[in-house]
Design a protein around this motif. Structure first.
Motif, PDB file in Angstrom:
ATOM      1  N   VAL A 258      93.521 -25.909 -33.344  1.00  0.00           N
ATOM      2  CA  VAL A 258      94.322 -26.873 -34.235  1.00  0.00           C
ATOM      3  C   VAL A 258      94.966 -27.836 -33.184  1.00  0.00           C
ATOM      4  O   VAL A 258      95.283 -29.062 -33.295  1.00  0.00           O
ATOM      5  CB  VAL A 258      95.250 -26.440 -35.280  1.00  0.00           C
ATOM      6  CG1 VAL A 258      96.343 -27.339 -35.783  1.00  0.00           C
ATOM      7  CG2 VAL A 258      94.185 -25.639 -36.293  1.00  0.00           C
TER       8      VAL A 258
ATOM      9  N   HIS B 168      97.749 -25.330 -49.209  1.00  0.00           N
ATOM     10  CA  HIS B 168      96.506 -25.731 -49.495  1.00  0.00           C
ATOM     11  C   HIS B 168      96.385 -26.052 -50.859  1.00  0.00           C
ATOM     12  O   HIS B 168      95.722 -26.913 -51.544  1.00  0.00           O
ATOM     13  CB  HIS B 168      95.229 -24.510 -49.042  1.00  0.00           C
ATOM     14  CG  HIS B 168      95.393 -24.379 -47.565  1.00  0.00           C
ATOM     15  ND1 HIS B 168      96.501 -23.854 -46.941  1.00  0.00           N
ATOM     16  CD2 HIS B 168      94.845 -24.998 -46.559  1.00  0.00           C
ATOM     17  CE1 HIS B 168      96.172 -23.538 -45.675  1.00  0.00           C
ATOM     18  NE2 HIS B 168      95.216 -24.491 -45.320  1.00  0.00           N
TER      19      HIS B 168
ATOM     20  N   TRP C  49     100.436 -34.812 -48.980  1.00  0.00           N
ATOM     21  CA  TRP C  49     101.245 -34.271 -47.569  1.00  0.00           C
ATOM     22  C   TRP C  49     102.288 -35.147 -47.204  1.00  0.00           C
ATOM     23  O   TRP C  49     103.366 -34.364 -46.633  1.00  0.00           O
ATOM     24  CB  TRP C  49      99.926 -34.088 -46.554  1.00  0.00           C
ATOM     25  CG  TRP C  49     100.347 -33.637 -45.066  1.00  0.00           C
ATOM     26  CD1 TRP C  49     101.289 -32.991 -44.852  1.00  0.00           C
ATOM     27  CD2 TRP C  49     100.129 -34.738 -43.946  1.00  0.00           C
ATOM     28  NE1 TRP C  49     101.356 -32.853 -43.509  1.00  0.00           N
ATOM     29  CE2 TRP C  49     100.584 -33.952 -42.879  1.00  0.00           C
ATOM     30  CE3 TRP C  49      99.228 -35.780 -43.796  1.00  0.00           C
ATOM     31  CZ2 TRP C  49     100.576 -34.695 -41.614  1.00  0.00           C
ATOM     32  CZ3 TRP C  49      99.296 -36.196 -42.416  1.00  0.00           C
ATOM     33  CH2 TRP C  49      99.819 -35.743 -41.476  1.00  0.00           C
TER      34      TRP C  49
ATOM     35  N   LYS D 242     100.053 -22.146 -43.708  1.00  0.00           N
ATOM     36  CA  LYS D 242      99.668 -23.625 -44.200  1.00  0.00           C
ATOM     37  C   LYS D 242      99.038 -24.586 -43.193  1.00  0.00           C
ATOM     38  O   LYS D 242      99.074 -23.951 -41.972  1.00  0.00           O
ATOM     39  CB  LYS D 242     101.051 -24.148 -44.678  1.00  0.00           C
ATOM     40  CG  LYS D 242     102.137 -22.977 -45.107  1.00  0.00           C
ATOM     41  CD  LYS D 242     101.870 -22.502 -46.670  1.00  0.00           C
ATOM     42  CE  LYS D 242     102.721 -21.421 -46.802  1.00  0.00           C
ATOM     43  NZ  LYS D 242     101.932 -20.532 -48.005  1.00  0.00           N
ATOM     44  N   ARG D 243      99.348 -25.983 -43.444  1.00  0.00           N
ATOM     45  CA  ARG D 243      99.025 -26.860 -42.290  1.00  0.00           C
ATOM     46  C   ARG D 243     100.099 -26.805 -41.305  1.00  0.00           C
ATOM     47  O   ARG D 243     101.398 -26.650 -41.889  1.00  0.00           O
ATOM     48  CB  ARG D 243      99.035 -28.160 -42.922  1.00  0.00           C
ATOM     49  CG  ARG D 243      98.733 -29.127 -41.941  1.00  0.00           C
ATOM     50  CD  ARG D 243      98.953 -30.677 -42.502  1.00  0.00           C
ATOM     51  NE  ARG D 243      97.758 -30.968 -43.537  1.00  0.00           N
ATOM     52  CZ  ARG D 243      96.648 -31.339 -43.189  1.00  0.00           C
ATOM     53  NH1 ARG D 243      96.115 -31.270 -42.032  1.00  0.00           N
ATOM     54  NH2 ARG D 243      95.771 -31.399 -44.304  1.00  0.00           N
TER      55      ARG D 243
ATOM     56  N   PHE E 150      93.562 -26.360 -42.093  1.00  0.00           N
ATOM     57  CA  PHE E 150      93.727 -27.253 -43.058  1.00  0.00           C
ATOM     58  C   PHE E 150      93.133 -28.594 -43.016  1.00  0.00           C
ATOM     59  O   PHE E 150      93.284 -29.410 -41.893  1.00  0.00           O
ATOM     60  CB  PHE E 150      95.288 -27.477 -43.546  1.00  0.00           C
ATOM     61  CG  PHE E 150      95.525 -28.020 -45.000  1.00  0.00           C
ATOM     62  CD1 PHE E 150      94.779 -29.027 -45.525  1.00  0.00           C
ATOM     63  CD2 PHE E 150      96.649 -27.440 -45.716  1.00  0.00           C
ATOM     64  CE1 PHE E 150      94.852 -29.387 -46.786  1.00  0.00           C
ATOM     65  CE2 PHE E 150      96.778 -28.054 -47.034  1.00  0.00           C
ATOM     66  CZ  PHE E 150      95.809 -28.954 -47.670  1.00  0.00           C
TER      67      PHE E 150
ATOM     68  N   GLY F 204     104.494 -29.487 -42.960  1.00  0.00           N
ATOM     69  CA  GLY F 204     103.325 -28.746 -43.044  1.00  0.00           C
ATOM     70  C   GLY F 204     102.733 -29.126 -44.664  1.00  0.00           C
ATOM     71  O   GLY F 204     103.068 -30.095 -45.221  1.00  0.00           O
TER      72      GLY F 204
ATOM     73  N   HIS G  20     100.401 -20.343 -39.269  1.00  0.00           N
ATOM     74  CA  HIS G  20      99.731 -21.503 -39.834  1.00  0.00           C
ATOM     75  C   HIS G  20      98.466 -21.750 -39.459  1.00  0.00           C
ATOM     76  O   HIS G  20      98.201 -21.067 -38.259  1.00  0.00           O
ATOM     77  CB  HIS G  20     100.650 -22.834 -39.343  1.00  0.00           C
ATOM     78  CG  HIS G  20     102.029 -22.598 -40.268  1.00  0.00           C
ATOM     79  ND1 HIS G  20     102.012 -22.544 -41.616  1.00  0.00           N
ATOM     80  CD2 HIS G  20     103.110 -22.813 -39.835  1.00  0.00           C
ATOM     81  CE1 HIS G  20     103.384 -22.449 -41.789  1.00  0.00           C
ATOM     82  NE2 HIS G  20     104.171 -22.594 -40.923  1.00  0.00           N
TER      83      HIS G  20
END
Lengths: 484, 796
Positions: free
Chosen positions: B348, B213, B697, B309-310, B382, B210, B379
């Protein structure tokens, strides 16, 4: 002269603040007491640089400018200094300072939240380079901005701005005026709960009288105890003002670095003796932390992942402990007794560090392994110093960090090397000895297995470098060197 | 209408003399700045600086925490769960209440409205009740006179939790069928038969981490009670309308009692879409209980622990392909680690499915998507919104296929590209009508000297024992529009004041991406006035209501068009007025260079405005826009969810150290499609910034949860986003030369998210280097490629 209030110079005027608690940070004072909200809090731990301000101090009759993190700087520590924040740079008619104008021209701000911190780091560069007629290169800019994080731009426009600002019509600080104002503020600072004596005698007597006072130097770690652990201190004893501790003495056999010398200045002195340490020095935190923190503080704090100690241990440095009417000296590695524990008595302070100068033929390499090259904490730090005589290892010093509860000397690996012919087999044996010597932990920085594996691999890197291999360390690799 | 600057280029490494055409940064001293009003030039297409740049560099741009506090303002701090999963048996706040400055403590029972947040799925409590589901879940708040008093007291609250077994691993969650939402499958053709019949087959697994941000401005909200049970909430949010809705819902009020305002954010990246709503609800509840204004500003460590998060992903895949590496069959299972609640995980995970094709025709395919529930933060959105997790999988698969066949990965990628006349329908049944992949990749392949460099690198690697280099080109094709069709609408207001100055307000929010600047450019041109006559004001739910989140890269597409329409309405009013004066048709009246030109007379804009006001002509208007052509069936995931695609490609070169796993990005060349750029400087900033964030990332940004579910990487000291030193020594970005083929504002294309995924080229280049080091055609590298993960991939 003692002052009960905090007094500093800002915008050419004296700012005087009373009744400030000893653990109040400079950022809190700026934002909450003075209503200057241009300076931002990004992390509260000195790792993002959004709160960067520039301090001015009179040193040898000149103004010395240092960008520091205001979020972990205790407000009392700026007593007697000049302070610039992002609001202080533009002219009275709103004309932007070259650092600001360049940021606009280069599109260096997007969300703008990190921007005040970058502007202040750039202002520090402007005063220390542009105004001194020294060029600002991209490499210099990268190093000077290593403590400022930006999440929007990808940095290219900000690095452009660092170079561009020299092209904007020059704006200078009226240094004579600031120096005259600072001269009025000289002396010890002692407010309720915060003691910052300007002499060693006074410092040691206060240490003896107040053994429970929290000792601070640059406060780059203690500041986090305040912001993250919410600790409050009844009394703080600040060592950074004692003039005897602010000196670097050069001797033929060694240099003496006073405990209150900043990490920036201390590493400058160490790099002067050993230029190969430059990139290692620049990887110690970010510039604002190196500007505020001290070598003595790093050593006294004794974090097992502090980067100074492996270097100093490998070089056989000794530490001098001071008390009223006495002192003692011991090898640095003997200073530590356990995780963040040391032999310091309640009335003692770290006075200085003695670092032997390089011997002819000395081979010294400092390796830092972390997730990120800049502004990161070591997963593993390994420093090896070797002297050869007739192909045999005549002298060896190995300091390691991130592998035990304290910074350590790798005695078993040293034993595997001393007196041996310096061959690939010896290096391999030393690597195995080093791996066997420590049982590192797994944490968020690296696993134990990785730490152990890399320890040995770094000995292999040392072997290859001792044989003249070049371009095998990405820390300081140049694209031409790779692409050639 | 857009004076496009041809091919806008920026290069790094050249210093001041190196990039003569990169905007204005190489002006000689004394040269007139192009920012000076140039009345004859349209605003759109120019590299104007961000509308707030001068305030930002001077420290005078105001963020929520900088707003002068109303007298009596209190500060809140959250009480957090220290256990990943457990029964909440009780809380003891006596010690906290007795601490200096503490004014109150509140828990779920203090919520006057619904104790469950007004999220789509309605599955997330405002404050944990009865049970806790992750370390850092907010149980209540302490409110005190100062921030530090509140934070100290929050830690003094004793929380009694009976621990239960926690699910921390996404594969464990999948095995236990622990999901926040039901699985979704998209299928075309007969993938099992295609796999069985394929000349070659490969299968594998992949883990992708993940991402935090790390907006530089942490989450913050400031709730101020107003008269008659109305509320004004200052929120650092990408979605003021949702904040309004959530606050009203929690307070048990109608939406019309709550106004939410956001002038700007210090970064968002998706992290202030739903997550900002939590802050605002908490602050408002505290303000409601104590009848005082309350500000909630999270400490960075708490921000890491509390907010999502992602999504980390895990994958199982099976691919069948021919001798050229062209896919003939594909089966994928993707496990999205959603955390403890649904939040935005449905859309997502959907977008991950949509982008599993990236630039490639998939043929017979099945994608099964599992939305796994774990005991971690929930999550959330993002940048890329699941797109990156789809794209990285197919790029990984194509890289594996190339190495398996001993082919150049770029040839395998090209063999799989969508066709123009055939092979042009996605697995979700949308025809790709604007495909520029082949010419774009071919141009980058040539300009980056890809083939020559591959040969050079192979020769160099053969002689280099420790350092190995790698090179890769990966493309992106990114679908633009909210996949939830109803979000694709926007409103704006344009006011022309009697002095001829212009104010625009729209439903989008400014988080640094330059949205306001672009919209000011569009409005200036629509009215034919200099850019400097236009200002954009704070986003506010009382001005433009029901606005969608500023997300999905769509801020300019939607709000820019709405603002353009609003300005056009005012212009039409003025044109009709002038037509009446001059006895011509309104269509013959034009607006440019600050002048209003009829066949008979040329007048200044200000003069026309003044007389129009005197003649009672409306000088302000609303504007509304909804994206045409899109439709989509959310059950079968088929239709045309996207108005158009944005394209790009990147060529990245890296080096790895085989002793330590350390790695560096050495060189990057990007060719990216923004249509006709409204502002090349801003678009370049989005491309460069997105790309570097993508590198983060995939390399240094590692989220580590310990075996108790505590996020151990909790602040910038332990979580490492890229620094200035991580900027590749060679970094060149060029813009593709064509406008958008669909009718979009100014011929532009959305730019916020697509460039992020170009960083997958860095990860593929790292895998190329790993394969070079290993020599066996394998590259078992996960993401992020930390030094440790790279070293591990070299052995075993």
């Amino acid at each position: 002269m003692h002052s009960q209030t905090i007094r500093f110079i800002r915008r050419g005027e004296l700012v005087s603040l009373g009744n400030v608690p000893p653990a109040r940070t400079l950022l809190e004072v700026l934002r909450e007491d003075l209503g200057c909200t241009g300076t931002k809090e990004g992390c509260g731990e000195g790792d993002c640089g959004a709160c960067t301000v520039v301090l001015g101090e009179a040193v040898d009759g000149r103004l010395q400018y240092r960008a520091v993190n205001s979020c972990i700087k205790l407000a009392h520590s700026v007593d007697g200094l000049a302070v610039w924040t992002v609001e202080d740079l533009a002219g009275p008619d709103g004309t932007l300072h070259p650092a600001q104008e360049a940021m606009v021209r280069c599109h260096g701000s997007q969300c703008g939240f990190c921007t005040p911190g970058f502007v202040m780091s750039l202002f520090g560069v402007y005063q220390n380079y542009v105004c001194q007629g020294k060029p600002v290169t991209r490499e210099l800019a990268q190093s000077a901005l290593s403590g400022n994080l930006c999440r929007c731009t990808g940095y290219r426009p900000i690095l452009d701005a660092a170079v561009e600002m020299a092209a904007v019509p020059k704006v200078g600080v009226d240094e004579a005026k600031v120096l005259a104002q600072l001269a009025q503020l000289r002396g010890s600072h002692e407010a309720a709960g915060y003691m910052a004596p300007d002499s060693l005698d006074e410092l040691l007597s206060l240490r003896a009288a107040h053994p429970d006072a929290q000792v601070v130097a640059g406060c780059t770690d203690v500041g986090l105890w305040v912001t993250k652990q919410h600790r409050e201190f009844a009394q703080v004893l600040d060592v950074t003002r004692a003039r005897e501790l602010r000196r670097i003495e050069q001797h033929p056999s060694h240099i003496v670095i006073g405990a209150a010398v900043s990490l920036s200045d201390a590493y400058d002195a160490l790099v002067q003796d050993r230029p190969q340490l430059r990139s290692f020095a620049e990887r110690f935190a970010g510039l604002p932390v190196r500007n505020a923190g001290t070598l003595g503080g790093n050593v006294a704090n004794g974090s097992p992942i502090g980067d100074s100690m492996p270097l100093l241990i490998a070089r056989g440095a000794r530490i001098v402990l001071l008390r009223q009417g006495g002192q003692r000296e011991l090898p640095l590695e003997d200073f530590y007794t356990g995780y963040r524990r040391n032999v310091l008595a309640p009335d003692e302070l770290v006075g200085s560090v003695l670092v032997p100068r390089p011997q002819p033929g000395e081979l010294l390499r400092a390796y830092k392994i972390s997730k990120r090259f800049e502004d990161d904490i070591s997963a593993v730090c390994l420093v090896i110093r070797m002297e050869l005589e007739a192909g045999r290892v005549a002298s060896i010093g190995i300091g390691a960090g991130g592998v035990a509860a304290t910074p350590v000397r790798a005695r078993q690996a040293e034993a595997a090397l001393l007196g041996q012919p310096w061959t690939e087999d010896t290096a391999r044996a030393a690597a195995e000895a080093l791996r066997a010597e420590f049982q590192p932990i797994s944490d968020m920085r690296a696993s134990a297995a990785y730490r152990q594996q890399v320890l040995g691999n770094l000995v292999q890197r040392f072997w290859l470098e001792s044989q003249g291999a070049r371009g095998i360390n990405l820390e300081r690799i140049a694209i031409g060197e790779v692409a050639a | 209408m857009n004076a496009r600057e041809g091919e806008f280029t920026a290069a790094t490494g050249g210093g001041p003399a190196g990039a003569a055409d990169a905007g204005e940064r190489n002006l000689a001293p004394g040269t007139q700045s192009p920012h000076a009003p140039t009345a004859t030039q349209p605003a759109a297409g120019r590299a104007l600086p961000h509308e707030s740049a001068r305030a930002q560099v001077a420290g005078t741009a105001t963020y929520v925490d900088d707003i002068p506090e109303v007298r009596g303002t209190l500060h809140a701090a959250p009480i957090l769960s220290t256990v990943a999963h457990g029964l909440l048996r009780g809380v003891d706040a006596e010690a906290a209440r007795a601490m200096p400055g503490v004014r109150g403590v509140l828990f779920a029972e203090d919520i006057p409205g619904d104790p469950v947040l007004a999220t789509f799925v309605h599955d997330e409590p405002v404050f944990a009740r009865d049970k806790v589901e992750h370390v850092g879940q907010v149980i209540g708040l302490v409110v005190a006179d100062t921030v530090m008093q509140a934070r100290r007291a929050a830690r003094a609250v004793q929380v009694d939790i009976e621990p239960l077994p926690a699910v921390l691993d996404v594969r464990e969650a999948h095995a236990k069928q622990s999901y926040v939402l039901p699985p979704v499958t998209v299928r075309r053709g007969e993938p099992e038969q295609a796999l069985a019949a394929a000349r070659h087959q490969l299968q594998g697994q992949l883990e992708v981490g993940g991402q935090e941000h790390f907006y530089l401005e942490g989450q913050v909200a400031y709730a101020v009670p107003m008269e008659q049970d109305q509320w004004h909430v200052y929120s650092s949010t990408q979605h003021p309308a949702e904040v309004q809705h959530w606050v009203a819902h929690a307070l048990g009020l109608e939406n019309n009692a709550v106004t939410v305002e956001c002038r700007r954010m210090g970064g968002g990246f998706g992290g202030k879409e739903t997550q900002a709503g939590h802050m605002a609800v908490w602050a408002a509840l505290a303000a409601h209980k104590l009848r005082r204004p309350v500000k909630l500003r999270l400490d960075r460590d708490d921000d890491f622990l509390v907010t999502g998060k992602r999504h980390p992903f895990a994958y199982d895949w099976e691919a069948g392909f021919d001798d050229t590496g062209r896919l003939t069959g594909l089966k994928v299972a993707m496990l999205a680690n959603c955390g403890f609640s649904a939040d935005l995980s449905g859309p997502v995970a959907d977008r991950a499915i949509f982008h599993t094709d990236n630039a490639y025709y998939l043929g017979d395919v099945e994608i099964r998507s599992y939305r796994c529930k774990t005991n971690t933060q929930s999550h959330t959105a993002f940048r890329g919104f699941g797109g990156p997790q789809g794209v990285i999988l197919i790029e990984a698969i194509l890289g594996e296929i190339a190495r398996h066949l001993g082919l150049d990965p770029l040839d395998v990628r090209k063999a799989n590209l969508y066709g123009v006349e055939d092979r042009n329908v996605t697995h979700y049944r949308m025809k790709v009508e604007d495909n520029i992949l082949d010419p774009l990749i071919t141009q980058l392949e040539a300009s980056s000297r890809y083939r020559e460099r591959r040969a050079e690198i192979a020769r160099w690697n053969a002689k280099s024992p420790v350092i190995k280099r790698g090179l890769a080109i990966t493309p992106i094709k990114f679908g633009i529009s909210f996949t939830a069709t109803f979000f694709n609408q926007a409103g704006a207001l344009v006011h022309v004041f009697t002095d001829g100055s212009v104010q625009v307000n729209h439903g989008g929010t400014e988080m640094g991406q330059g949205l306001h600047t672009k919209i000011m450019q569009v409005v200036a041109d629509e009215l034919g006035v200099p850019f400097e006559r236009v200002r954009c004001t704070a986003t506010e739910t009382g001005k433009v209501p029901n606005a969608s989140a500023t997300a999905a890269s769509s801020g300019t597409d939607l709000n820019g068009r709405a603002a353009q329409f609003a300005a056009r309405n005012v212009r039409d009013n003025l044109a009709a007025f002038v037509a009446g004066l001059d006895g011509c048709g309104a269509g013959a009246v034009s607006f440019r260079g600050g002048q209003v030109i009829s066949p008979k007379t040329t007048r200044g804009f200000d003069e026309v405005v003044k007389s129009a006001y005197a003649n009672r002509i409306q000088l302000w208007s609303d504007g509304f826009y909804r994206t045409p052509k899109i439709h989509y069936d959310k059950v079968t995931l088929t239709g045309r969810p996207f108005y158009y695609f944005a394209y790009g490609a990147a060529c990245s070169e890296v080096a790895i150290d085989t002793l330590t796993g350390e790695n560096r990005v050495l060189a990057v060349d990007i060719l990216h499609d923004v249509g006709t750029s409204l502002n090349p400087a801003i678009d370049l900033g989005q491309i460069e910034g997105g790309f570097i964030q993508g590198i983060g990332w995939l390399t240094t940004e590692q989220l580590v949860w310990n075996d108790k579910g505590l996020l151990a990487t909790h602040a910038p000291s332990t979580y490492k986003i890229p620094t200035a030193g991580d900027l590749p020594p060679h970094f060149q970005v060029r813009l593709w030369h064509e406008g958008n083929r669909e009718d979009n504002v100014g011929g532009s294309k959305a730019v916020g998210e697509p460039p992020f995924m170009l960083a997958i080229s860095v990860w593929e280049a790292l895998r190329d280097a790993v394969a070079a080091a290993r020599g066996d055609g394998l590259a078992p590298l996960v993401a992020p490629a930390t030094a440790e993960n790279v070293l591990r991939s070299l052995h075993g």
